[in-house]
Design an enzyme around this catalytic site. Structure first.
Site, mmCIF file in Angstrom:
data_model
loop_
_atom_site.group_PDB
_atom_site.id
_atom_site.type_symbol
_atom_site.label_atom_id
_atom_site.label_comp_id
_atom_site.label_asym_id
_atom_site.label_seq_id
_atom_site.Cartn_x
_atom_site.Cartn_y
_atom_site.Cartn_z
ATOM 1 C CE LYS A 9 -4.107 2.131 2.912
ATOM 2 N NZ LYS A 9 -4.313 1.544 3.861
ATOM 3 C CG ASP A 106 -15.910 1.160 9.965
ATOM 4 O OD1 ASP A 106 -16.936 0.672 9.844
ATOM 5 O OD2 ASP A 106 -14.666 1.293 9.259
#
Length: 202
Positions: A9, A106
């Site tokens: 990433k 989350d």
């Protein structure tokens, strides 16, 4: 050299510097700091960080099975036995995360990634962008998470804050989705979903 594949990433440093949640908290730096602490088979692994002049590269475990959300859409529903195996893996992983003084905030099927396309159970917790360090006995107040999955105490200030139990509520909603194939708090729009979610109107 050993033939093992990884995911990378790459983040522009400009985005890291511009990223702010509160005055003194940078969520991207916080996410990296949290992932450095975690090393468990049920959590996506951060192996290395390489820094260039304008970009930071995060070398991560490669997970090729896709989101649990997509697998649920393909299967429709899971049997109780299959759901139990997935839940065991998720609960063991979140127990480890909480033991490190971290709350995810989350948890939802989109943030649970399967290691391979051939296995419905080997699921890993990912996306620690909203995660936070939390001390024993501490309550957090920042409302965050995904409508339809957050604990009511996150949405309702009368609770006086929330702690790691909010993650357990989210996992309960995930179990509901696995078994029924439907959202626990359906609504025509986000406000409808949040209203039902806030009072736990399943």
């Amino acid at each position: 050299s050993d033939g093992i594949k990884y995911a990378v990433k790459s983040i522009h440093k400009k985005k890291i510097l511009e990223s702010k949640r509160k005055k003194d908290i940078n969520p991207l730096l916080s996410e990296i700091e949290i992932m450095r602490v975690l090393e468990h088979q049920g959590v996506i692994r951060l192996y290395e960080i390489y820094e260039e002049e304008t970009i930071v590269h995060l070398v991560l475990e490669l997970l090729e099975g896709g989101e649990l959300f997509e697998r649920i859409k393909q299967k429709g529903t899971y049997s109780e036995k299959d759901a139990m195996m997935i839940m065991k893996n998720i609960l063991e992983a979140i127990s480890y995360v909480h033991s490190k003084g971290i709350i995810h905030r989350d948890l939802k099927p989109e943030n649970l990634i399967l290691k391979s396309k051939d296995n419905d159970y080997d699921v890993k917790i990912a996306d620690f962008g909203l995660a936070s360090f939390i001390k024993d006995g501490e309550k957090l107040n920042l409302p965050c998470g995904s409508p339809g999955y957050v604990g009511p105490e996150v949405l309702d200030t009368s609770f006086g804050g929330y702690d790691t139990k909010a993650d357990i509520f989210s996992i309960g909603v995930i179990l509901y989705v696995l078994l029924t194939g439907w959202p626990a708090f359906p609504g025509a729009n986000v406000n409808d979903i949040i209203t039902k979610n806030k009072i736990a109107d399943v």
